[in-house]
Design a protein around this motif. Sequence first.
Motif, PDB file in Angstrom:
ATOM      1  N   ARG A   1       0.843  -1.182   0.000  1.00  0.00           N
ATOM      2  CA  ARG A   1       0.000   0.000   0.000  1.00  0.00           C
ATOM      3  C   ARG A   1       0.887   1.244   0.000  1.00  0.00           C
ATOM      4  NH1 ARG A   1      -4.823  -2.199   2.137  1.00  0.00           N
ATOM      5  NH2 ARG A   1      -5.924  -0.429   1.207  1.00  0.00           N
TER       6      ARG A   1
ATOM      7  N   GLU B   1       7.760   1.146   7.585  1.00  0.00           N
ATOM      8  CA  GLU B   1       7.647   0.537   6.260  1.00  0.00           C
ATOM      9  C   GLU B   1       7.960  -0.960   6.306  1.00  0.00           C
ATOM     10  OE1 GLU B   1       8.394   3.686   2.736  1.00  0.00           O
ATOM     11  OE2 GLU B   1      10.194   3.200   3.904  1.00  0.00           O
TER      12      GLU B   1
ATOM     13  N   ASP C   1       4.499  -4.743   2.995  1.00  0.00           N
ATOM     14  CA  ASP C   1       3.083  -4.422   2.783  1.00  0.00           C
ATOM     15  C   ASP C   1       2.792  -2.932   2.730  1.00  0.00           C
ATOM     16  OD1 ASP C   1       3.835  -4.126   5.470  1.00  0.00           O
ATOM     17  OD2 ASP C   1       1.751  -4.343   6.151  1.00  0.00           O
ATOM     18  N   LEU C   2       3.807  -2.090   2.994  1.00  0.00           N
ATOM     19  CA  LEU C   2       3.523  -0.673   3.212  1.00  0.00           C
ATOM     20  C   LEU C   2       4.693   0.206   2.772  1.00  0.00           C
ATOM     21  CD1 LEU C   2       1.519   1.357   4.485  1.00  0.00           C
ATOM     22  CD2 LEU C   2       2.614   0.944   6.685  1.00  0.00           C
TER      23      LEU C   2
ATOM     24  N   ILE D   1      -0.861   3.336  11.686  1.00  0.00           N
ATOM     25  CA  ILE D   1      -1.108   3.077  10.257  1.00  0.00           C
ATOM     26  C   ILE D   1      -1.817   1.749   9.954  1.00  0.00           C
ATOM     27  CG2 ILE D   1      -0.119   2.831   7.956  1.00  0.00           C
ATOM     28  CD1 ILE D   1      -0.116   5.701   8.997  1.00  0.00           C
ATOM     29  N   ARG D   2      -1.259   0.624  10.381  1.00  0.00           N
ATOM     30  CA  ARG D   2      -1.807  -0.646   9.889  1.00  0.00           C
ATOM     31  C   ARG D   2      -3.217  -0.923  10.404  1.00  0.00           C
ATOM     32  NH1 ARG D   2       3.708  -1.297   9.625  1.00  0.00           N
ATOM     33  NH2 ARG D   2       4.458  -2.321   7.698  1.00  0.00           N
TER      34      ARG D   2
ATOM     35  N   LEU E   1      -5.516   1.092   8.275  1.00  0.00           N
ATOM     36  CA  LEU E   1      -5.733   0.466   6.980  1.00  0.00           C
ATOM     37  C   LEU E   1      -6.713  -0.701   7.071  1.00  0.00           C
ATOM     38  CD1 LEU E   1      -2.100   0.462   5.538  1.00  0.00           C
ATOM     39  CD2 LEU E   1      -4.040   1.794   4.691  1.00  0.00           C
ATOM     40  N   GLN E   2      -6.606  -1.473   8.141  1.00  0.00           N
ATOM     41  CA  GLN E   2      -7.540  -2.588   8.310  1.00  0.00           C
ATOM     42  C   GLN E   2      -8.973  -2.096   8.425  1.00  0.00           C
ATOM     43  OE1 GLN E   2      -6.257  -5.032  11.614  1.00  0.00           O
ATOM     44  NE2 GLN E   2      -4.152  -5.180  10.811  1.00  0.00           N
TER      45      GLN E   2
END
Length: 323
Positions: free
Chosen positions: A5, A31, A34-35, A100-101, A104-105
């Motif tokens: 992403r 990072e 996945d990111l 962040i993660r 995103l979820q």
Amino acid sequence: MRQARIVSVIVPTCDRPRFLDQALASIRALEGPDLTFEILVGDNGSNHDATGTVTQLHGAQHLIVTTAGAGAARNAAMRAATGEFLAFLDDDDVWTEQHIRLHLQLFDRHPEVEAVFGQVVMTDPDLRPIARPIPDDVRPDGDHLKMMLDGYFPQIGATMTRIGVRDAYGYFDETLLADQDWDWQLRIAGGRHMEHVAVPCVLFRQRPSGSYDALVLRRIPYTRKVFLRHAIPVWRKWRSPKEWLHSYFATLLGFYTYFADAAVERAAKGDAKGVRFAVRHALLVFPFRAVKQLVTPTPLRAAFLWSIGLGARPLAAEDTALE
């Protein structure tokens, strides 16, 4: 395997390369396969060489901005963003590894959600936490607009949005030299597609107590303006004018507390003039509360009476402990 992403991270800065280095490092630390982050630094300071060196070190884009204010710096970076999402970080703060993660979820589970805000951890200048993460609860009805108008200022470093909000809600109001981030988030919250994750996302540096009078005084009129801009059109959210006024004063409570605490601290340091200055501005911000605390036995009353020669100088907390 899913492609990484891309999140565009908006970082306004003004002549703080040492802090900026920490901020950008905290972004890159998140990072992974996945990111990926597209870091965009909007720089409206004067020391472009030092700032440029730091941004280059972290693989960020350095965008020189000629208009003053964090709003203008953020706007320049937002215009250049190409990621799927927007995230934010001020140059003197840092992200936690939990940021962040989870945002995103939530975006993936709920396509209608436009923005997600997380918790903030207040720290001292050395990034040592000084309070529990906030907010520790949110409105059960999900009315985040009302929550913000009741006195909650979400720190933008914990907020993430879809790139589409740029077109749906516009950019930061550059005429607001303070609280332009609160204004922007209130616009998004008014769309009723904002959610919250209960995880600490950003370490938010606080200045030493009582050390930034000019900044507080400059911010007060903008806070009033932003509150009225958003609260008047939705006045039906309040059951009575009294409740509406309660929310208005709740947005100003932090400024009152700043000056009331400053008066007490300055009395302990022997600064009578500083006490009178702080008391005068506490009265201007929140007159009823200030008068009540000045006529009843409170630390503010003791500080003020000493400053005008009518009482003993209050001791600092550490001095009291030694007695």
